[in-house]
Design a protein around this motif. Structure first.
Motif, short mmCIF file in Angstrom:
data_model
loop_
_atom_site.label_atom_id
_atom_site.label_comp_id
_atom_site.label_asym_id
_atom_site.label_seq_id
_atom_site.Cartn_x
_atom_site.Cartn_y
_atom_site.Cartn_z
N GLY A 280 -4.67 -24.77 -2.66
CA GLY A 280 -5.52 -24.66 -3.98
C GLY A 280 -6.21 -23.51 -4.44
O GLY A 280 -6.82 -23.37 -5.40
N HIS A 281 -6.14 -22.19 -3.32
CA HIS A 281 -6.39 -21.04 -3.75
C HIS A 281 -5.51 -20.36 -3.67
O HIS A 281 -4.43 -20.41 -2.87
CB HIS A 281 -7.54 -20.80 -2.41
CG HIS A 281 -8.61 -21.75 -2.81
ND1 HIS A 281 -9.72 -21.39 -3.64
CD2 HIS A 281 -9.23 -22.68 -2.05
CE1 HIS A 281 -10.70 -22.47 -3.57
NE2 HIS A 281 -10.53 -23.03 -2.42
N PHE A 282 -5.42 -19.13 -4.37
CA PHE A 282 -4.21 -18.35 -4.60
C PHE A 282 -4.72 -17.02 -3.51
O PHE A 282 -5.71 -16.47 -3.71
CB PHE A 282 -4.07 -17.75 -5.73
CG PHE A 282 -3.23 -18.83 -6.72
CD1 PHE A 282 -1.67 -18.83 -6.69
CD2 PHE A 282 -3.90 -19.66 -7.66
CE1 PHE A 282 -1.04 -19.66 -7.30
CE2 PHE A 282 -3.29 -20.71 -8.14
CZ PHE A 282 -1.69 -20.81 -8.19
N MET A 283 -3.60 -16.41 -2.94
CA MET A 283 -3.80 -15.15 -1.90
C MET A 283 -2.82 -14.28 -2.36
O MET A 283 -1.66 -14.60 -2.81
CB MET A 283 -3.51 -15.68 -0.56
CG MET A 283 -4.71 -16.96 -0.16
SD MET A 283 -6.26 -16.55 -0.05
CE MET A 283 -6.28 -15.33 1.24
N ALA A 284 -3.10 -13.06 -2.21
CA ALA A 284 -2.05 -11.79 -2.40
C ALA A 284 -1.36 -11.64 -1.25
O ALA A 284 -2.13 -11.22 -0.23
CB ALA A 284 -2.90 -10.68 -3.08
N VAL A 285 -0.23 -11.95 -0.98
CA VAL A 285 0.63 -11.73 0.27
C VAL A 285 1.25 -10.60 0.07
O VAL A 285 2.31 -10.49 -0.88
CB VAL A 285 1.31 -12.95 0.53
CG1 VAL A 285 2.13 -12.80 1.82
CG2 VAL A 285 0.63 -14.25 0.73
N GLN A 286 1.01 -9.53 0.72
CA GLN A 286 2.03 -8.29 0.57
C GLN A 286 3.30 -8.41 1.33
O GLN A 286 3.30 -9.02 2.44
CB GLN A 286 1.15 -7.13 1.28
CG GLN A 286 1.85 -5.79 1.32
CD GLN A 286 1.29 -4.77 2.03
OE1 GLN A 286 0.43 -4.89 3.15
NE2 GLN A 286 1.04 -3.29 1.31
N THR A 287 4.18 -8.33 0.69
CA THR A 287 5.92 -8.68 0.97
C THR A 287 6.55 -7.33 0.87
O THR A 287 6.87 -6.92 -0.08
CB THR A 287 6.11 -9.77 0.25
OG1 THR A 287 5.17 -10.98 0.19
CG2 THR A 287 7.74 -10.30 0.76
N PRO A 288 7.29 -7.07 1.99
CA PRO A 288 8.02 -6.03 2.00
C PRO A 288 9.41 -6.36 1.21
O PRO A 288 9.79 -7.44 1.33
CB PRO A 288 8.36 -5.61 3.29
CG PRO A 288 8.13 -7.04 4.24
CD PRO A 288 7.13 -7.62 3.28
N VAL A 289 9.93 -5.44 0.44
CA VAL A 289 11.17 -5.72 -0.36
C VAL A 289 12.07 -4.58 -0.03
O VAL A 289 11.63 -3.43 0.08
CB VAL A 289 10.78 -5.94 -1.90
CG1 VAL A 289 10.14 -7.36 -2.06
CG2 VAL A 289 10.24 -4.93 -2.43
N THR A 290 13.34 -4.82 -0.19
CA THR A 290 14.39 -3.59 -0.41
C THR A 290 14.87 -3.67 -1.90
O THR A 290 15.48 -4.54 -2.38
CB THR A 290 15.66 -4.02 0.60
OG1 THR A 290 14.88 -4.36 1.57
CG2 THR A 290 16.59 -2.92 0.45
N LEU A 291 14.70 -2.38 -2.58
CA LEU A 291 14.74 -1.96 -3.91
C LEU A 291 16.38 -1.77 -4.19
O LEU A 291 16.96 -1.19 -3.41
CB LEU A 291 14.18 -0.98 -4.48
CG LEU A 291 12.61 -1.28 -4.28
CD1 LEU A 291 11.62 0.17 -4.87
CD2 LEU A 291 11.99 -2.53 -4.95
N GLY A 292 16.89 -2.23 -5.10
CA GLY A 292 18.16 -1.64 -5.64
C GLY A 292 17.84 -0.66 -6.73
O GLY A 292 16.91 0.07 -6.97
N ASP A 293 18.77 -0.86 -7.97
CA ASP A 293 18.78 0.27 -8.96
C ASP A 293 17.76 -0.27 -9.90
O ASP A 293 17.44 -1.61 -10.11
CB ASP A 293 20.27 0.10 -9.62
CG ASP A 293 21.06 0.75 -8.69
OD1 ASP A 293 20.90 1.62 -8.10
OD2 ASP A 293 22.37 0.34 -8.97
N ALA A 294 17.20 0.59 -10.72
CA ALA A 294 16.11 0.38 -11.54
C ALA A 294 17.08 0.01 -12.66
O ALA A 294 18.00 0.57 -13.04
CB ALA A 294 15.45 1.55 -12.00
N VAL A 295 16.78 -1.26 -13.67
CA VAL A 295 17.36 -1.67 -14.81
C VAL A 295 16.10 -1.74 -15.87
O VAL A 295 15.54 -2.58 -15.98
CB VAL A 295 17.74 -2.83 -14.59
CG1 VAL A 295 18.64 -3.39 -15.93
CG2 VAL A 295 18.85 -3.01 -13.40
#
Length: 329
Positions: A280-295
């Motif tokens: 019932g509560h929202f948490m900011a979870v830091q998630t690593p991502v792999t970036l592709g091209d900018a669109v």
């Protein structure tokens, strides 16, 4: 603990071009380096660098006096041969009448006819020789091969020039092409019709084009395949020999995308903060991502988040992992 108010955006799928970026050189099919076809001292330079010239306009002259004398001498020789030819023409006509009247012999007539043929051949040869020398005289005047702009002029009046001397260049900023060398490992994918985007060093789009030529040979120096794309931009945007970036788009496929504002970086690793509902509560979870091209204003993501995840787009500089947040509607 009161949650930090944030804006969130749901992760979606969008068509993302699969592309590679290369360095391209802009070349004009109407670009000429002017070199003389004769040797001699330069007597006139009638243009300046940057001048707009018309096809056939005189740019420079090489001292023609010696060649003019040669043309005059050849013309005199031609007149001499013409006089002899005229005399033999008259003599042949006279001998023909005498032969018809039975006054002269066939042998005498044949000799006159042979002299006529020789005089005719000499006269025609003299005329052709004069034309050749007149054509050569024209080479002492350097003219613009087409409408264009004069480039650098490294020579000066009085310089002795030869066929190896570069006088100047004339460029018509038209019929431009982008020359792109694609690595050989991509040889099976490159073909006419592929989309090409030309950009400057700041990433600003200059023109969209498409491949219209693919070389069948590999450049031995660069170990690349020459690919050409037509360029229609005006001369204020692109110029001959200019280097730009060329993005070849191989295909387009749907990928996960997130707003650029949602992405943060720590060193070489990129992260997004995902707002996750935990009891019932929202948490900011830091998630690593792999970036592709900018669109546009979004990044394509190859791994880290999925469709439906809600990424935080505001106040990311204040967030830490597992910090309570309150998504705003």
């Amino acid at each position: 603990m009161q949650g930090f108010p944030v804006q969130t955006v749901a992760v979606t799928m969008a068509p993302v071009p699969q592309s590679n970026e290369y360095v391209a050189t802009i070349k004009s099919r109407r670009s000429a380096t002017l070199q003389p076809q004769v040797s001699g001292p330069l007597t006139q330079i009638l243009v300046h660098s940057g001048d707009h010239v018309k096809a056939g306009q005189t740019l420079m002259t090489i001292d023609p006096r010696q060649q003019q004398a040669t043309v005059a001498a050849q013309a005199a020789t031609e007149r001499q041969k013409k006089a002899l030819f005229d005399y033999n023409t008259t003599e042949l006509d006279r001998q023909q009448k005498l032969l018809d009247a039975g006054v002269t012999s066939r042998s005498a007539f044949d000799q006159v006819q042979q002299a006529f043929q020789n005089a005719k051949a000499d006269y025609e040869a003299a005329g052709e020789s004069r034309k050749t020398q007149e054509q050569l005289l024209g080479y002492y005047t350097i003219r613009a091969p087409f409408d264009g702009i004069v480039g650098d002029i490294p020579v000066h009046i009085g310089d002795y020039v030869s066929p190896a001397t570069m006088l100047t260049t004339v460029d018509a900023n038209q019929d431009l092409e982008a020359y792109i060398y694609v690595p050989t490992e991509r040889s099976g994918e490159v073909h006419p019709g592929l989309s090409v985007e030309l950009t400057d060093n700041d990433g600003k789009l200059l023109e969209k084009s498409s491949v219209d030529f693919v070389s069948q040979q590999v450049d031995s120096t660069l170990q690349g395949i020459l690919v050409k794309a037509p360029v229609h931009a005006t001369s204020e945007v692109l110029r001959n020999a200019q280097m730009v970036k060329a993005r070849i788009i191989w295909s387009t496929r749907p990928m996960v995308v997130v707003p650029i504002l949602a992405v943060t970086r720590q060193g070489v690793q990129s992260f997004v903060f995902v707002a996750k509902n935990m009891g019932g509560h929202f948490m900011a979870v830091q998630t690593p991502v792999t970036l592709g091209d900018a669109v546009g204003n979004e990044y394509s993501i190859t791994s880290g988040v999925g469709v439906g995840d809600r990424v935080i787009t505001t106040g990311t500089q204040f967030l830490v992992n597992n910090m309570p947040v309150m998504p705003l509607s």
